[in-house]
Write a protein that holds these residues in place. Structure first.
Motif: not given
Length: 353
Positions: A263-271
């Motif tokens: 989940r945090d990986v997805a957030y970071i990629l979106i950021m």
């Protein structure tokens, strides 16, 4: 009057010839272009920093240079000792988790996974995997080569900056030689290019600060560990236009995986995607245009053409080269209120520049 003397008297023709010769020599030395550009960048930044420090502290320039490079070496040591082990451990954990999941016999009960397994058996993924490994190895080799280039440029810039006065004194001898006209023309072009490059570096520092502030705020909301260190890493990578933001997603994603999983990986990629789009389509054109006094449209087009012609380096040198050409052609002069390295030690009076 001989043809040679008429050539020397024709300033425009002579300078065009010298400029063409410089371009030809740089083309022949294109394999060393990364070393040349990085050395120039490090030297410029360090000399500007020395000039800034000496406004407040009257100490010898060599002392300031030594302190700066010792600080840089210390920061590199911290980055290698703190981040490389974390990245390596998280990479191993990710590979092991995927391997254990695939080796679990219970996964075969899932219809989707059975379909994926069947597809893998039918497709020619083995050869594709080999090709991917080859690409990965080439990237690893390029990273190692870039590291060697970085260290070599750092050493060269250190020797130039720590012995700056002797470098300038020795360089002036060329301006008094039998072919002084040739070296004066080189000095003419070098002075203008240093001016334009300083303007672009100033703009890139502002862009890196904004990228760092936005990224640090989002990472703080996500409760990422070692926030100050991550902010420093993001700032340093943001000094590489556009590409630096993309490069930073690798260590950030691995650290994010250790904190909050996929989940945090997805957030970071979106950021990273949002920051990348902000830098490419807003910050680069707007800041570059405000510092170079170029229209946003021209700035954006030059960035695209520079990336297409020179790759990543084109994003760094594209605007300076374009502004440099505008100044040489007499379309737009460089601002005279920016003092540069070249202006600190001008040629002696009476010499033609």
């Amino acid at each position: 009057m001989s043809v040679w003397n008429r050539f020397l008297k024709n300033t425009e023709l002579r300078r065009v010839t010298v400029l063409a010769l410089i371009i030809f020599v740089l083309y022949l030395a294109r394999g060393m272009l990364s070393v040349i550009l990085l050395t120039f960048i490090f030297t410029f930044l360090v000399l500007q920093l020395v000039k800034f420090v000496r406004r407040f502290v009257k100490v010898p320039s060599a002392v300031i240079v030594v302190v700066i490079y010792l600080l840089v070496i210390y920061l590199l040591y911290l980055a290698v000792t703190n981040y490389l082990p974390v990245i390596a451990n998280q990479t191993i954990k990710m590979v092991n988790s995927v391997y254990k999941f695939y080796q679990n016999p219970d996964h075969d009960t899932n219809q989707v996974l059975r379909w994926v397994n069947t597809y893998i058996k039918r497709s020619d993924l083995v050869n594709q995997f080999k090709g991917g490994v080859t690409v990965a190895l080439s990237y690893i080799t390029s990273v190692g080569s870039m590291g060697a280039t970085f260290l070599l440029s750092l050493v060269l810039s250190f020797f130039f900056t720590v012995d700056r006065d002797r470098m300038y004194s020795f360089s002036r001898l060329f301006l008094r030689s039998h072919y002084a006209w040739f070296f004066n023309d080189i000095y003419f072009f070098a002075k203008k290019f240093v001016n334009t490059f300083g303007v672009v570096i100033e703009a890139q520092v502002f862009i890196a600060l904004i990228n760092t502030i936005i990224t640090t705020i989002i990472l703080a909301i996500m409760k990422m560990p070692q926030l100050p260190s991550l902010a420093i890493m993001v700032f340093l990578l943001s000094m590489v236009p556009v590409a630096g933001v993309i490069i930073s997603c690798v260590p950030l994603s691995l650290i994010g995986y250790s904190v909050g999983g996929i989940r945090d990986v997805a957030y970071i990629l979106i950021m990273i995607l949002v920051v990348h789009m902000l830098e490419t389509y807003v910050l680069n054109p707007q800041f570059m245009s405000s510092r170079t006094k170029l229209p946003v449209f021209y700035t954006f087009v030059v960035l695209m053409i520079g990336e297409w012609v020179f790759g990543t380096w084109g994003l760094i040198v594209g605007i300076p080269i374009f502004t440099f050409l505008l100044d040489i052609l007499g379309v737009k002069s460089i601002s005279e209120n920016t003092q540069t390295i070249a202006e600190e030690n001008p040629p002696e009076k009476g010499k033609h520049v």
